[in-house]
Design a protein around this motif. Sequence first.
Motif, PDB file in Angstrom:
ATOM      1  N   ALA A   1      20.380  32.981 -23.099  1.00  0.00           N
ATOM      2  CA  ALA A   1      19.276  33.408 -24.189  1.00  0.00           C
ATOM      3  C   ALA A   1      19.920  34.358 -25.209  1.00  0.00           C
ATOM      4  O   ALA A   1      19.610  34.134 -26.516  1.00  0.00           O
ATOM      5  N   ALA A   2      20.448  35.514 -24.629  1.00  0.00           N
ATOM      6  CA  ALA A   2      20.788  36.461 -25.790  1.00  0.00           C
ATOM      7  C   ALA A   2      21.855  35.757 -26.770  1.00  0.00           C
ATOM      8  O   ALA A   2      22.008  36.062 -27.919  1.00  0.00           O
ATOM      9  N   ALA A   3      22.685  34.913 -26.282  1.00  0.00           N
ATOM     10  CA  ALA A   3      23.829  34.268 -27.145  1.00  0.00           C
ATOM     11  C   ALA A   3      23.152  33.308 -28.110  1.00  0.00           C
ATOM     12  O   ALA A   3      23.940  32.928 -28.997  1.00  0.00           O
ATOM     13  N   GLN A   4      21.886  33.177 -28.168  1.00  0.00           N
ATOM     14  CA  GLN A   4      21.332  32.144 -29.415  1.00  0.00           C
ATOM     15  C   GLN A   4      21.001  33.264 -30.549  1.00  0.00           C
ATOM     16  O   GLN A   4      20.462  32.542 -31.275  1.00  0.00           O
TER      17      GLN A   4
ATOM     18  N   LEU B   1      11.755  36.074 -28.755  1.00  0.00           N
ATOM     19  CA  LEU B   1      11.079  36.186 -27.803  1.00  0.00           C
ATOM     20  C   LEU B   1      10.608  35.353 -27.105  1.00  0.00           C
ATOM     21  O   LEU B   1      10.773  35.285 -25.709  1.00  0.00           O
ATOM     22  N   GLY B   2      10.534  34.015 -27.758  1.00  0.00           N
ATOM     23  CA  GLY B   2      10.359  32.614 -27.079  1.00  0.00           C
ATOM     24  C   GLY B   2      11.178  32.465 -26.065  1.00  0.00           C
ATOM     25  O   GLY B   2      11.326  31.932 -24.934  1.00  0.00           O
ATOM     26  N   ILE B   3      12.565  32.491 -26.484  1.00  0.00           N
ATOM     27  CA  ILE B   3      13.697  32.011 -25.469  1.00  0.00           C
ATOM     28  C   ILE B   3      13.693  32.765 -24.458  1.00  0.00           C
ATOM     29  O   ILE B   3      13.795  32.687 -23.397  1.00  0.00           O
ATOM     30  N   PHE B   4      13.281  34.291 -24.450  1.00  0.00           N
ATOM     31  CA  PHE B   4      13.546  35.024 -23.364  1.00  0.00           C
ATOM     32  C   PHE B   4      12.550  35.035 -22.396  1.00  0.00           C
ATOM     33  O   PHE B   4      12.535  34.891 -21.248  1.00  0.00           O
TER      34      PHE B   4
ATOM     35  N   GLY C   1      14.362  23.639 -30.079  1.00  0.00           N
ATOM     36  CA  GLY C   1      13.034  23.099 -30.138  1.00  0.00           C
ATOM     37  C   GLY C   1      12.207  24.288 -30.701  1.00  0.00           C
ATOM     38  O   GLY C   1      11.277  23.853 -31.393  1.00  0.00           O
ATOM     39  N   LEU C   2      12.237  25.438 -30.424  1.00  0.00           N
ATOM     40  CA  LEU C   2      11.672  26.531 -31.040  1.00  0.00           C
ATOM     41  C   LEU C   2      11.682  26.648 -32.483  1.00  0.00           C
ATOM     42  O   LEU C   2      10.729  26.942 -33.123  1.00  0.00           O
TER      43      LEU C   2
ATOM     44  N   ILE D   1      10.346  33.771 -37.684  1.00  0.00           N
ATOM     45  CA  ILE D   1      11.106  32.909 -36.931  1.00  0.00           C
ATOM     46  C   ILE D   1      11.938  33.589 -36.085  1.00  0.00           C
ATOM     47  O   ILE D   1      12.023  33.067 -34.882  1.00  0.00           O
ATOM     48  N   MET D   2      12.680  34.242 -36.550  1.00  0.00           N
ATOM     49  CA  MET D   2      13.845  35.019 -35.671  1.00  0.00           C
ATOM     50  C   MET D   2      13.065  35.930 -34.549  1.00  0.00           C
ATOM     51  O   MET D   2      13.614  35.683 -33.389  1.00  0.00           O
ATOM     52  N   GLY D   3      12.151  36.845 -34.812  1.00  0.00           N
ATOM     53  CA  GLY D   3      11.195  37.437 -33.845  1.00  0.00           C
ATOM     54  C   GLY D   3      10.796  36.675 -32.942  1.00  0.00           C
ATOM     55  O   GLY D   3      10.919  36.720 -31.736  1.00  0.00           O
ATOM     56  N   ILE D   4      10.022  35.660 -33.238  1.00  0.00           N
ATOM     57  CA  ILE D   4       9.211  34.759 -32.295  1.00  0.00           C
ATOM     58  C   ILE D   4      10.148  33.865 -31.533  1.00  0.00           C
ATOM     59  O   ILE D   4      10.055  33.750 -30.275  1.00  0.00           O
ATOM     60  N   GLY D   5      11.205  33.426 -32.274  1.00  0.00           N
ATOM     61  CA  GLY D   5      12.242  32.504 -31.721  1.00  0.00           C
ATOM     62  C   GLY D   5      12.808  33.293 -30.420  1.00  0.00           C
ATOM     63  O   GLY D   5      12.996  32.606 -29.278  1.00  0.00           O
TER      64      GLY D   5
END
Lengths: 58, 373
Positions: free
Chosen positions: B106-109, A36-39, B361-362, A30-34
């Motif tokens: 984004a980075a701060a998440q 990556l998804g945000i960026f 959401g993710l 979840i950490m990896g995909i999450g």
Amino acid sequence: MHEFIMNIGRAVINFFCSIDTANLTDAVSIMGIGMLGIFIVTGVIILTVLLLNKLFSR
Amino acid sequence: MEILYQNLSNIELQHVIMWVIGGILIYLAIAKEMEPTLLLPMGFGAILVNLPIAEADSGVQAVIDFLFKIGIDSHELFPLLLFVGIGAMIDFEPLLTNPKLMLFGAAAQFGIFFTLLMASFFFPELKDAASIAIIGAADGPTSIFVAGQLQSNYIGAIMVAAYSYMALVPLVQPPIIKLCTTKKERLIRMPYKGKKVSKLTKILFPIVVTVIVALVAPDAVALIGFLMFGNLIRECGVLNSLSDTAQNVLANLITIFLGITIAARMKAEDFLQWQTLLIMGLGLVAFIVDTFGGIMLAKIMNLFSKEKINPMIGAAGISAFPMSARVVHKLGLEEDSSNFLLMHSIGVNVSGQIASVIAGGLILALVKGILGM
């Protein structure tokens, strides 16, 4: 005192033995995909804003 | 007389502890002015739901439970309506003039995902670990929405942690920022190029962001949709009275009920567990790592960029709008009284607001996918 330290040691070992590795694997994925998804989403939004600014700048 | 004795005999130590906790929340709200709009109703609610009389079908419990059912449990109505008000309050112009600031949001998440990893050590259920991790969104409505959707067992403690740390941003962030940056970095000047953003761009932005987020993270569409709807009301220019109502009346009304509704999950038997302390600790970790994540990205970008970025502005990506931006601005002024970072930090701060919703959401999509919810 010796017994007390042994009890703490046992508690620590029990704690680490009780860790659900399946949960941990899920969390790592979840950490990896999450992140990556945000960026990716952020990147798309940045490009869109740049485009909007270019199209509608006065 | 017999009823009086009965009520007095119903008082247990755990009730008294919850009254003290409620009292502390009220004290922090009034004396320290820490998120008073939420901590005060939560504090009073914590006392209210832990009165022995309330347990004996006095009606109070039933009303608060009903508010919880319609406001949070069914479709997270309260946090979503609150987002309309927040959206109407936010001016995205600093972000639109310099969209690359969004990267810091984004980075701060990162704190959310790091905390998920940590929480999964202590909480056997992934839904609880994920709900705790979302404290790192530094955004109350998002935390409530995610914890509610995932039906976490610890929603009361999560809410208290989320709002407490948001209130404590001026205390939590400065030491972390100073620890992660050098004096030289803190002195970096960032002249603000106040480019004019067209009205059409401001109107299209909320619509476009809603569509993009909906396509990538459909579980966040309710949050981002309501946030951006509020912003569209603000920016369209023809609904000023609605914008004003959303920013003031609606936001205040929902906040009153939200605080007291959260107290529905602050009953002694649910709240006084060792997990509550653990959640408070993990919440702090989330805020610290969030701050660290934003600052580190700025440092990395400085390695490749000609125009240096003051890494402190990365810390404002934590969301917690607008406290975090103010903290960064104040720290900048402490180092150099003529270094104004406010517009940059506000831009990063509002981008953190969007990024935290995307992160929520993710998390929902990924956790629900794994759990088959």
